[in-house]
Write an enzyme that holds these catalytic residues in place. Structure first.
Site, mmCIF file in Angstrom:
data_model
loop_
_atom_site.group_PDB
_atom_site.id
_atom_site.type_symbol
_atom_site.label_atom_id
_atom_site.label_comp_id
_atom_site.label_asym_id
_atom_site.label_seq_id
_atom_site.Cartn_x
_atom_site.Cartn_y
_atom_site.Cartn_z
ATOM 1 N N SER A 11 0.839 -1.211 0.000
ATOM 2 C CA SER A 11 0.000 0.000 0.000
ATOM 3 C C SER A 11 0.866 1.250 0.000
ATOM 4 O O SER A 11 0.353 2.364 -0.087
ATOM 5 C CB SER A 11 -0.903 0.040 1.245
ATOM 6 O OG SER A 11 -1.714 -1.091 1.288
ATOM 7 N N PHE A 13 4.338 3.738 -1.077
ATOM 8 C CA PHE A 13 4.789 4.446 -2.284
ATOM 9 C C PHE A 13 5.417 3.468 -3.286
ATOM 10 O O PHE A 13 4.878 3.209 -4.365
ATOM 11 C CB PHE A 13 5.786 5.517 -1.814
ATOM 12 C CG PHE A 13 6.546 6.242 -2.873
ATOM 13 C CD1 PHE A 13 5.929 6.695 -4.031
ATOM 14 C CD2 PHE A 13 7.910 6.518 -2.697
ATOM 15 C CE1 PHE A 13 6.646 7.390 -5.000
ATOM 16 C CE2 PHE A 13 8.636 7.215 -3.648
ATOM 17 C CZ PHE A 13 8.004 7.635 -4.807
ATOM 18 N N GLY A 15 5.841 0.136 -2.979
ATOM 19 C CA GLY A 15 5.096 -1.122 -3.067
ATOM 20 C C GLY A 15 3.959 -1.028 -4.074
ATOM 21 O O GLY A 15 3.732 -1.941 -4.880
ATOM 22 N N ALA A 71 8.060 -3.124 3.056
ATOM 23 C CA ALA A 71 7.439 -2.418 4.192
ATOM 24 C C ALA A 71 8.474 -1.819 5.134
ATOM 25 O O ALA A 71 9.559 -2.365 5.328
ATOM 26 C CB ALA A 71 6.551 -3.387 4.973
ATOM 27 N N SER A 113 18.432 -0.390 1.604
ATOM 28 C CA SER A 113 18.633 1.049 1.437
ATOM 29 C C SER A 113 20.116 1.362 1.287
ATOM 30 O O SER A 113 20.958 0.727 1.938
ATOM 31 C CB SER A 113 18.083 1.777 2.662
ATOM 32 O OG SER A 113 18.479 3.131 2.620
ATOM 33 N N TYR A 140 16.438 4.184 12.129
ATOM 34 C CA TYR A 140 15.825 3.670 10.890
ATOM 35 C C TYR A 140 16.886 2.995 10.025
ATOM 36 O O TYR A 140 16.746 1.839 9.610
ATOM 37 C CB TYR A 140 15.150 4.821 10.129
ATOM 38 C CG TYR A 140 14.875 4.521 8.676
ATOM 39 C CD1 TYR A 140 13.862 3.641 8.299
ATOM 40 C CD2 TYR A 140 15.636 5.107 7.654
ATOM 41 C CE1 TYR A 140 13.617 3.346 6.961
ATOM 42 C CE2 TYR A 140 15.401 4.821 6.320
ATOM 43 C CZ TYR A 140 14.397 3.946 5.972
ATOM 44 O OH TYR A 140 14.163 3.663 4.650
ATOM 45 N N LYS A 144 17.514 -1.009 8.932
ATOM 46 C CA LYS A 144 17.564 -1.455 7.531
ATOM 47 C C LYS A 144 18.810 -2.322 7.304
ATOM 48 O O LYS A 144 18.753 -3.338 6.627
ATOM 49 C CB LYS A 144 17.580 -0.260 6.569
ATOM 50 C CG LYS A 144 16.330 0.586 6.551
ATOM 51 C CD LYS A 144 15.109 -0.094 5.989
ATOM 52 C CE LYS A 144 15.204 -0.457 4.530
ATOM 53 N NZ LYS A 144 13.976 -1.175 4.082
ATOM 54 N N ALA A 168 18.734 4.620 -3.493
ATOM 55 C CA ALA A 168 19.140 5.851 -2.793
ATOM 56 C C ALA A 168 18.144 6.957 -3.134
ATOM 57 O O ALA A 168 17.920 7.224 -4.317
ATOM 58 C CB ALA A 168 20.534 6.262 -3.250
ATOM 59 N N ILE A 170 14.591 7.660 -3.063
ATOM 60 C CA ILE A 170 13.537 7.413 -4.066
ATOM 61 C C ILE A 170 12.625 8.639 -4.140
ATOM 62 O O ILE A 170 12.214 9.174 -3.107
ATOM 63 C CB ILE A 170 12.693 6.178 -3.681
ATOM 64 C CG1 ILE A 170 13.599 4.983 -3.360
ATOM 65 C CG2 ILE A 170 11.723 5.833 -4.797
ATOM 66 C CD1 ILE A 170 12.850 3.743 -2.890
#
Ligand code: NAD
Length: 422
Positions: A11, A13, A15, A71, A113, A140, A144, A168, A170
């Site tokens: 749901s 961006f 994905g 996600a 990422s 964050y 990752k 990098a 997006i």
């Protein structure tokens, strides 16, 4: 047998773009797992990655043969709850891996990422051989990197094949993470302010290009390793820059390419400096460093395959940090001021330190931090030759076109929002 796809975070961006791209190329078995439902054209499994039963059920019911794991909690949640990144990104990824293995899913494509390798120092054209540093920018990025390690470790076990893509920055229509921040600078009348000298190059990636890399990785994940000679002889041409030409500096983080002729003391010290994590005193480089026979010889894993590998994904058009923002502001209809207030990065760091202290005293999360100052002052761009030559990735949408599309979408959204108020 046609593939069955489960897009975790479908749901969101990126994905959602993956879902649309799969449907557009005719894939019929496409399902989404997410905590929120925003679209109603594919089977939807509502659930939280923190819940093992919900994850397992979605994987079982969707009969997934390929999972895209996109996600994440929004990085903007960093000020409220840092634990959430560990819970969702690290433990959630572990849950996906266990459930995928238990249900015999052969493919897992993880959206990692490029921030994994950023520890607030310059990253100049670095490639996938750069080790993950001990420290990341924030909770964050740390989560990752930890999740990526789990994904790579799971490769080849219990029939599961995995790959980690590292995009990098997006951007594109539908982005509700970076763009609101970029727009808020206009609203706050701060476009005159520049922190640092704007000499640092920064990579951005148009969302459609990131999607392309995901589909390529999924399609080639089970392919046998590529033949070294074929890959090494097939040099893709340089990427056309849509944003003008500039000279790019050479990285300190890359070991030398092929050593042709005599092994000079200079080359030898550069090699050992890389191995021992030091900066070499002098540099000798070739363009395709990571994929030379000499470089491949010292790789712990064979990189000319998709399974078990990481790939940096960018537009291949690094831009000066503030230039990208100014181009976006301009495309949004803002007239960029001709005079600028340039805050030297050293002074920015002092302000960042003070802001962090005061916020700590007041028990609040700081709005302005040293991390932010580093972020807009360090080089952060990546070598994408491995993705180009192993995945067959080429960015289709250049930065300039990407900015145009993004700004056009944002303006349309504003019109819609205004109309709904009146
Ligand atoms: P996004 O926030 O738009 O989408 C993430 C989706 O994950 C959302 O739909 C959200 O509801 C879902 N989600 C969050 N927590 C969940 C949970 N506990 N259980 C199930 N679903 C949950 O993010 P995006 O910008 O599309 O990013 C996609 C991926 O790309 C992420 O993994 C992100 O780390 C990575 N990435 C993004 C960027 C960027 O600039 N946007 C850069 C590099 C990497």
């Amino acid at each position: 047998m046609p593939e069955s796809y489960l897009v975790i975070g479908g749901s969101g961006f990126l994905g959602r773009y993956i879902v649309e791209a799969l449907l557009a190329r005719g894939d019929k078995n496409v399902a989404v797992f997410d905590v929120v439902q925003r679209h109603f054209d594919v089977t939807f499994y509502n659930g939280d990655l923190a819940n093992e039963v919900e994850v397992g059920n979605a994987i079982r019911k969707s009969a997934a043969t390929c999972i895209f794991h996109t996600a994440t909690p929004s990085p903007t949640a960093i000020n409220q709850n840092q634990d959430i990144f560990y819970k969702v990104n690290v433990l959630g990824t572990r849950t996906i891996i266990a459930a995928a293995a238990a249900h015999g899913v052969p493919k897992l494509v993880y959206t990692s990422s490029a921030g994994n390798v950023y520890n607030m120092t310059d990253l100049i054209g670095v490639d996938e051989r750069l080790p993950i540093p001990e420290q990341q920018l924030d909770a964050y990025n740390k989560s990752k990197a930890q999740a990526e390690a789990l994904v790579l470790e799971a490769n080849g076990k219990e029939g599961l094949h995995t790959v980690a893509l590292r995009p990098a920055g997006i951007f594109g229509p539908g982005d509700r993470t970076a763009l609101p921040g970029i727009v808020s600078v206009i609203k706050n009348n701060q476009t005159r302010i520049q922190i640092g000298n704007n000499n640092n190059l920064f990579d951005w990636t148009y969302v459609g290009n990131v999607v392309k890399a995901h589909l390529l990785a999924a399609d080639k994940l089970l392919d046998p390793p590529l033949d070294t000679t074929t890959v090494l002889q097939n040099y893709p041409p340089s990427i056309t820059l849509t944003t003008g030409k500039y000279t790019v500096p050479t990285s300190f983080s890359r070991p030398p390419g092929p050593i042709v002729g005599e092994l000079t003391p200079e080359l030898e010290q550069a090699y050992w400096a890389f191995k021992e994590g030091r900066q070499p005193k002098t540099l000798t480089r070739s363009k395709f460093d990571p994929l030379t026979p000499e470089a491949l010889d010292i790789e712990p894993t064979y990189p000319l395959q998709v399974a078990g590998q990481t790939f940096f994904i960018t537009n291949g058009e690094p831009m000066y940090f503030w230039d990208f923002l100014r181009a976006m502001w301009k495309a949004l209809g803002h007239e960029n001021p001709t005079s600028r207030i340039v805050i030297p990065s050293s002074f920015g760091l002092i302000l960042g330190t003070m802001s962090e202290w005061f916020s700590r005293l007041l028990g609040r999360e700081p709005g302005f931090t040293r991390g932010r100052v580093y972020y807009c002052n360090t080089h952060r761009w990546f070598n994408i030759e491995k993705a180009r030559r192993v995945l067959g990735y080429e960015p289709d949408v250049g930065i300039e076109e990407g900015i145009k599309r993004t700004a056009a979408w944002w303006k349309e959204e504003q019109v819609k929002a205004d109309n709904s108020v009146h």
